[in-house]
Design an enzyme around this catalytic site. Structure first.
Site, PDB file in Angstrom:
ATOM      1  N   ARG A 180     -11.872   4.223 -27.629  1.00 57.08           N
ATOM      2  CA  ARG A 180     -11.822   3.416 -26.394  1.00 57.08           C
ATOM      3  C   ARG A 180     -12.913   2.336 -26.344  1.00 57.08           C
ATOM      4  O   ARG A 180     -13.425   2.005 -25.275  1.00 57.08           O
ATOM      5  CB  ARG A 180     -11.934   4.306 -25.140  1.00 57.08           C
ATOM      6  CG  ARG A 180     -10.824   5.317 -25.003  1.00 57.08           C
ATOM      7  CD  ARG A 180      -9.458   4.722 -24.744  1.00 57.08           C
ATOM      8  NE  ARG A 180      -8.472   5.785 -24.719  1.00 57.08           N
ATOM      9  CZ  ARG A 180      -7.801   6.214 -25.782  1.00 57.08           C
ATOM     10  NH1 ARG A 180      -7.966   5.632 -26.970  1.00 57.08           N
ATOM     11  NH2 ARG A 180      -6.935   7.185 -25.679  1.00 57.08           N
ATOM     12  N   SER A 229      -7.293   7.460 -17.099  1.00 59.02           N
ATOM     13  CA  SER A 229      -8.430   8.348 -17.379  1.00 59.02           C
ATOM     14  C   SER A 229      -9.715   7.667 -16.941  1.00 59.02           C
ATOM     15  O   SER A 229     -10.007   6.558 -17.366  1.00 59.02           O
ATOM     16  CB  SER A 229      -8.501   8.675 -18.868  1.00 59.02           C
ATOM     17  OG  SER A 229      -7.402   9.476 -19.213  1.00 59.02           O
ATOM     18  N   GLU A 299     -14.786   5.423 -18.634  1.00 63.59           N
ATOM     19  CA  GLU A 299     -13.826   4.686 -19.464  1.00 63.59           C
ATOM     20  C   GLU A 299     -13.319   3.477 -18.665  1.00 63.59           C
ATOM     21  O   GLU A 299     -13.143   2.390 -19.194  1.00 63.59           O
ATOM     22  CB  GLU A 299     -12.639   5.590 -19.840  1.00 63.59           C
ATOM     23  CG  GLU A 299     -11.575   4.874 -20.671  1.00 63.59           C
ATOM     24  CD  GLU A 299     -10.507   5.805 -21.219  1.00 63.59           C
ATOM     25  OE1 GLU A 299     -10.811   6.976 -21.542  1.00 63.59           O
ATOM     26  OE2 GLU A 299      -9.351   5.363 -21.334  1.00 63.59           O
TER      27      GLU A 299
HETATM   28  C1  LIG Z   1      -1.313   5.797 -15.032  1.00 67.21           C
HETATM   29  C2  LIG Z   1      -2.205   5.298 -16.147  1.00 67.21           C
HETATM   30  C3  LIG Z   1      -2.131   5.897 -17.396  1.00 67.21           C
HETATM   31  C4  LIG Z   1      -2.950   5.446 -18.438  1.00 67.21           C
HETATM   32  N1  LIG Z   1      -2.842   6.044 -19.664  1.00 67.21           N
HETATM   33  C5  LIG Z   1      -3.575   5.567 -20.700  1.00 67.21           C
HETATM   34  C6  LIG Z   1      -3.443   6.132 -22.008  1.00 67.21           C
HETATM   35  O1  LIG Z   1      -2.676   7.068 -22.249  1.00 67.21           O
HETATM   36  N2  LIG Z   1      -4.215   5.622 -23.006  1.00 67.21           N
HETATM   37  C7  LIG Z   1      -5.082   4.580 -22.799  1.00 67.21           C
HETATM   38  O2  LIG Z   1      -5.736   4.136 -23.756  1.00 67.21           O
HETATM   39  N3  LIG Z   1      -5.228   4.040 -21.575  1.00 67.21           N
HETATM   40  C8  LIG Z   1      -4.499   4.486 -20.534  1.00 67.21           C
HETATM   41  N4  LIG Z   1      -4.652   3.927 -19.286  1.00 67.21           N
HETATM   42  C9  LIG Z   1      -5.670   2.872 -19.093  1.00 67.21           C
HETATM   43  C10 LIG Z   1      -5.184   1.447 -19.311  1.00 67.21           C
HETATM   44  O3  LIG Z   1      -3.774   1.345 -19.160  1.00 67.21           O
HETATM   45  C11 LIG Z   1      -5.593   0.911 -20.687  1.00 67.21           C
HETATM   46  O4  LIG Z   1      -6.998   0.875 -20.845  1.00 67.21           O
HETATM   47  C12 LIG Z   1      -5.056  -0.504 -20.940  1.00 67.21           C
HETATM   48  O5  LIG Z   1      -5.235  -0.852 -22.287  1.00 67.21           O
HETATM   49  C13 LIG Z   1      -5.702  -1.551 -20.051  1.00 67.21           C
HETATM   50  O6  LIG Z   1      -4.951  -2.748 -20.135  1.00 67.21           O
HETATM   51  P1  LIG Z   1      -4.901  -3.775 -18.912  1.00 67.21           P
HETATM   52  O7  LIG Z   1      -4.082  -4.945 -19.330  1.00 67.21           O
HETATM   53  O8  LIG Z   1      -4.478  -3.100 -17.670  1.00 67.21           O
HETATM   54  O9  LIG Z   1      -6.436  -4.199 -18.830  1.00 67.21           O
HETATM   55  P2  LIG Z   1      -7.408  -4.274 -17.549  1.00 67.21           P
HETATM   56  O10 LIG Z   1      -7.466  -2.962 -16.878  1.00 67.21           O
HETATM   57  O11 LIG Z   1      -7.045  -5.447 -16.713  1.00 67.21           O
HETATM   58  O12 LIG Z   1      -8.794  -4.547 -18.271  1.00 67.21           O
HETATM   59  C14 LIG Z   1      -9.402  -3.531 -19.050  1.00 67.21           C
HETATM   60  C15 LIG Z   1     -10.488  -4.160 -19.924  1.00 67.21           C
HETATM   61  O13 LIG Z   1      -9.874  -4.997 -20.892  1.00 67.21           O
HETATM   62  C16 LIG Z   1     -10.397  -6.317 -20.800  1.00 67.21           C
HETATM   63  N5  LIG Z   1      -9.317  -7.257 -21.103  1.00 67.21           N
HETATM   64  C17 LIG Z   1      -8.100  -7.358 -20.518  1.00 67.21           C
HETATM   65  N6  LIG Z   1      -7.382  -8.352 -21.069  1.00 67.21           N
HETATM   66  C18 LIG Z   1      -8.184  -8.906 -22.013  1.00 67.21           C
HETATM   67  C19 LIG Z   1      -8.027  -9.996 -22.932  1.00 67.21           C
HETATM   68  N7  LIG Z   1      -6.920 -10.742 -22.972  1.00 67.21           N
HETATM   69  N8  LIG Z   1      -9.046 -10.288 -23.780  1.00 67.21           N
HETATM   70  C20 LIG Z   1     -10.195  -9.548 -23.740  1.00 67.21           C
HETATM   71  N9  LIG Z   1     -10.409  -8.528 -22.900  1.00 67.21           N
HETATM   72  C21 LIG Z   1      -9.403  -8.212 -22.043  1.00 67.21           C
HETATM   73  C22 LIG Z   1     -10.923  -6.459 -19.378  1.00 67.21           C
HETATM   74  O14 LIG Z   1     -11.945  -7.436 -19.289  1.00 67.21           O
HETATM   75  C23 LIG Z   1     -11.454  -5.048 -19.130  1.00 67.21           C
HETATM   76  O15 LIG Z   1     -12.738  -4.896 -19.712  1.00 67.21           O
HETATM   77  C24 LIG Z   1      -3.851   4.367 -18.215  1.00 67.21           C
HETATM   78  C25 LIG Z   1      -3.912   3.763 -16.956  1.00 67.21           C
HETATM   79  C26 LIG Z   1      -3.098   4.215 -15.923  1.00 67.21           C
HETATM   80  C27 LIG Z   1      -3.177   3.527 -14.593  1.00 67.21           C
END
Ligand SMILES: Cc1cc2nc3c(=O)[nH]c(=O)nc-3n(C[C@H](O)[C@H](O)[C@H](O)COP(=O)(O)OP(=O)(O)OC[C@H]3O[C@@H](n4cnc5c(N)ncnc54)[C@H](O)[C@@H]3O)c2cc1C
Length: 307
Positions: A180, A229, A299
């Site tokens: 992560r 998480s 996380e």
């Molecule tokens: C119900 C639920 C279940 C989940 N299950 C999992 C799972 O099984 N496994 C898992 O790994 N995660 C899980 N997550 C967490 C989340 O979905 C992941 O971390 C996902 O990769 C975040 O993507 P996002 O586009 O929503 O990013 P955001 O939440 O908007 O941002 C997260 C981070 O990424 C950075 N970021 C976003 N876009 C960019 C970009 N283009 N360039 C550089 N940095 C960027 C942001 O600055 C921030 O630091 C879950 C979340 C929820 C709500």
């Protein structure tokens, strides 16, 4: 909440060639899964990678820049985020299968669409993305993983733009991935990824995706306002077990609650503020430290200032 000084007119004068939308004091809560948090001083939605690069090149260096994806791993604090918040949209939304069982995807493409594109092209190895509700930029930054797969296992290379507006390409090794965590420079905004899959059987991939869908519905509060998480699993341990053992299942602070279903998930149960959610997380960390001696590491990313 009074918001930040409006600097949009000033920025537009400094950045005459920028094509994307610039909005002052735009609320970020609707852009996150938790549905909490204050405004962005400026929200910028670039048209495409060239627009993003030109914007960053011309943006005065003292203005901080924060990127958000689909907000599924994010607490935006109640006072909002000073400076410019960047959200990628349509111009970063292409996904296509390529020869040699590869898939190229823009950073704004939801992970589930990439899993589906791989399935349609009989490319195996990307189905785990079905389980992550973010977009590709977030997967690249978080080394998102689920059901035995991680972004680092499939990434060939990622493109991104740095704070000075230079477009760069990062190989898998350049990303310095651990659990992560991505070790590429913090200022990089990823714009695109190229993934490597392997030959697969469409029916088997469909079955795997269905299994992931069922398992998520059974074990995660995916219909709640949550951030997934909350804490990383400490080496050799499960965060949810430590939280359960500390008696935190169902614990509440204001309108925020530790999920009864999966106690490493916090939920905005009833009009929680970002302060409630963060305070609940810190209470959980303190109780876990007291009962097991383990210091849980967030996380979920927390951005912005308290109200
Ligand atoms: C119900 C639920 C279940 C989940 N299950 C999992 C799972 O099984 N496994 C898992 O790994 N995660 C899980 N997550 C967490 C989340 O979905 C992941 O971390 C996902 O990769 C975040 O993507 P996002 O586009 O929503 O990013 P955001 O939440 O908007 O941002 C997260 C981070 O990424 C950075 N970021 C976003 N876009 C960019 C970009 N283009 N360039 C550089 N940095 C960027 C942001 O600055 C921030 O630091 C879950 C979340 C929820 C709500």
């Amino acid at each position: 909440m009074t918001g930040f000084p409006d600097i949009v007119a000033d920025l537009k004068a400094k950045l005459p060639t920028v094509r994307g939308r610039l909005l002052a004091n735009e609320m970020l809560a609707p852009l996150t899964w938790f549905r909490v948090g204050g405004p962005a001083q400026v929200l910028f939605m670039p048209e495409d990678e060239a627009d993003l690069a030109a914007f960053l090149k011309a943006l005065p260096t003292e203005i901080p820049v924060t990127v958000v994806g689909l907000g599924s791993n994010l607490i935006v604090r109640d006072g909002g985020v000073a400076g410019v918040v960047i959200r990628l949209g349509r111009g970063f939304g292409d996904v296509a299968a390529e020869p040699d069982h590869r898939v190229r995807a823009g950073a704004a493409v939801p992970d589930v669409r990439v899993a589906k594109a791989a399935q349609d092209a009989s490319i195996a190895g990307l189905a785990f993305l079905r389980g992550i509700p973010g977009a590709i930029g977030g997967a690249l930054r978080m080394n998102g993983g689920a059901y035995g797969g991680e972004t680092k296992d499939i990434l060939i290379e990622a493109r991104g733009v740095d704070r000075t507006g230079n477009v760069r390409v990062y190989s898998n090794a350049d990303m310095h991935y651990t659990y992560r965590h991505c070790g590429a420079p913090d200022d990089v905004i990823f714009t695109q990824a190229l993934f490597q899959g392997r030959p697969g059987d469409t029916r088997e991939i469909v079955a795997e995706m269905d299994k992931i869908t069922e398992s998520r519905e059974a074990t995660q509060p995916i219909k709640s306002r949550t951030g997934g998480s909350t804490f990383k699993n400490p080496p050799g341990q499960k965060a949810w077990q430590l939280i359960d053992a500390a008696g935190c299942r169902g614990l509440k602070v204001g309108g925020a609650q530790v999920s009864e279903m999966h106690c490493n998930f916090l939920i905005n149960l009833d009009g929680a503020s970002a302060t409630d959610i963060e305070a609940l997380g810190e209470t959980v960390r303190r109780r876990v430290k007291e009962t097991s001696g383990v210091e849980l590491e967030w996380e979920i990313k927390r951005i912005g200032i308290t109200a």
